[in-house]
Structures are given as C-alpha cells and as structure tokens.
Design a protein around this motif. Structure first.
Motif, short mmCIF file in Angstrom:
data_model
loop_
_atom_site.label_atom_id
_atom_site.label_comp_id
_atom_site.label_asym_id
_atom_site.label_seq_id
_atom_site.Cartn_x
_atom_site.Cartn_y
_atom_site.Cartn_z
N ASP A 195 0.82 -1.20 0.00
CA ASP A 195 0.00 0.00 0.00
C ASP A 195 0.86 1.26 0.00
N CYS A 196 1.87 1.29 0.85
CA CYS A 196 2.75 2.46 0.91
C CYS A 196 3.48 2.67 -0.41
N ARG A 197 4.01 1.60 -0.97
CA ARG A 197 4.74 1.72 -2.23
C ARG A 197 3.82 2.19 -3.35
N ALA A 198 2.60 1.66 -3.40
CA ALA A 198 1.68 2.04 -4.47
C ALA A 198 1.22 3.49 -4.35
N ARG A 199 0.98 3.94 -3.13
CA ARG A 199 0.41 5.27 -2.93
C ARG A 199 1.44 6.37 -2.81
N PHE A 200 2.62 6.04 -2.25
CA PHE A 200 3.57 7.09 -1.90
C PHE A 200 4.99 6.85 -2.41
N GLY A 201 5.26 5.74 -3.05
CA GLY A 201 6.64 5.35 -3.32
C GLY A 201 7.16 5.64 -4.70
N ALA A 202 6.55 6.54 -5.43
CA ALA A 202 6.94 6.75 -6.83
C ALA A 202 8.34 7.35 -6.98
N ASP A 203 8.82 8.06 -5.98
CA ASP A 203 10.07 8.80 -6.12
C ASP A 203 11.29 8.08 -5.58
N GLY A 204 11.18 6.80 -5.31
CA GLY A 204 12.33 6.05 -4.80
C GLY A 204 11.93 4.65 -4.42
N PRO A 205 12.89 3.83 -3.94
CA PRO A 205 12.61 2.42 -3.68
C PRO A 205 12.06 2.12 -2.30
N PHE A 206 11.86 3.15 -1.47
CA PHE A 206 11.46 2.91 -0.09
C PHE A 206 9.95 3.13 0.08
N LEU A 207 9.45 2.95 1.27
CA LEU A 207 8.01 2.95 1.48
C LEU A 207 7.36 4.25 1.02
#
Length: 217
Positions: free
Chosen positions: A144-156
């Motif tokens: 969920d974190c990666r899909a919603r907030f993680g576009a700018d890097g490899p972390f959550l």
C-alpha cells in the motif's frame, strides 16, 4: 565528541537499537555509540545508568534523554527538519506515522517467534498461524505504501524515512527465516539491505563477541 550518544544493545540481535541507529546514519547525524550486550550479568545495571526504564535504545542529547525508539525518531525529525526523516507531504507524513506506530506496537507473534538474528539463516523456523497473519499484514502495508507514496524512490515513501527505519529489522527477520515475499516485498527488502548503513550494521554485528541462543521451533 559528538553532541549525541546512542546507547544500544548487540547489533546481531537488537531490533529496537537498529531503528534509531539506521535513521541517524541515513540522515548524516553524527553520534557516539555505547553498546551494552544483552543477557549479561551486568546488563540491567549498565542500562540503568542511562535510563531507569531499563531498556535500550537510549539517546542522550545534551541534558535531554530519550529512551524509546519512536520518541527518538520523532525527536530527530524535529531537531533536524532539513533531513526529512518524515515525508514532507502532510498526508504521506500522517500515513508514515501510522504504519510506524503499528510496527512499534504490534506484530507480537512475529517478534516472539522470529527474533532478530542478522547473522543466521533459519529458513522455515518460527512459523505459526499468528506469524503468518503478521507477515501478511506487513506485506500489505508495504504494498500500500509503495503504491500510494513510493513513486520517487525504492522505499516505502519514495525516499528513505523513519518508517523504513522502523521496518528495517523486519527485513532482516524475513531474510533470516527465509520468508517468501511477493514482488513488492522482495524489491523493498533488497533496497533496505543494499543500504551501506545496513551493510555496516551487519558487518559490525559479525565481529561482536557475544551470542544469544533462542529456542525456536
């Protein structure tokens, strides 16, 4: 001598110690380090010299003492706002605090049955139905974190932040116990383990003289 002293336990075993240590290293905050090994005759006495709470980690910042992992991370974020230890967007920041608090307070089955042992490989050990539920929830949080907030890097939340520090010990647990992850979990775990600071933690754990034996089914 630094303005900060971080009191931690063995790097091979102390998940709570890893969290502020990693955050400080990633944020470029200089600190002195005191290691108090766990399960030694003088462990309790030595920790009590730093905090009556009797637990590590403990951060000494001048005359201020902070003795809880989440409190340390919050203090550092307030003290060093330019280091962006929380996401800058208010919605993402609130979400990061929520998932960090869930990690801080929950997942008791995983903690009990898969204690952090960064130097060992114990695939298949410690699995119970409750542990599997914890694993499923963690993977869902990551996705969920990666899909919603993680576009700018490899972390959550794209760039590394306190939420990643909170979940870093779980990443080591999944590696130790050979937990099969989904694609998002694999990629995220690889990013955390590839951090030079994580490599340094594990390398320093490898030369520690202390060992702890856990009875894991």
């Amino acid at each position: 001598m630094s303005d900060f002293t971080l009191v931690i336990a063995n790097k091979a075993y102390s998940s709570w110690s890893l969290r502020p240590w990693l955050a400080m290293r990633m944020a470029g905050i200089n600190f002195d380090e005191v290691v108090i090994p766990l399960r030694q005759p003088d462990t309790a006495e030595r920790i009590a010299r730093h905090s009556p709470a009797g637990k590590v980690p403990i951060l000494h910042a001048g005359s201020t003492t902070i003795w809880d992992s989440m409190a340390i991370l919050e203090y550092l974020a307030e003290r060093f706002p330019d280091r962006r230890l929380w996401p800058t967007d208010p919605g993402a920041r609130a979400h990061a605090r929520c998932v960090s608090a869930e990690m801080h307070a929950g997942f008791a089955a995983l903690r009990s049955n898969m204690p952090m042992q960064v130097l060992k490989s114990l695939p298949g050990r410690g699995r119970t139905p409750d542990v599997d539920q914890d694993i499923s929830r963690i993977l869902a949080l990551w996705a969920d974190c990666r899909a919603r907030f993680g576009a700018d890097g490899p972390f959550l939340f794209g760039a590394f932040c306190n939420a990643d520090a909170m979940f870093a010990p779980v990443v080591t647990r999944f590696r130790t116990y050979g937990v099969t992850l989904d694609a998002v979990g694999n990629a995220y775990s690889a990013a955390v383990l590839a951090l030079p600071a994580m490599a340094a933690w594990c390398a320093e754990a490898a030369v520690e003289p202390w060992t702890i034996t856990y009875d894991i089914v």
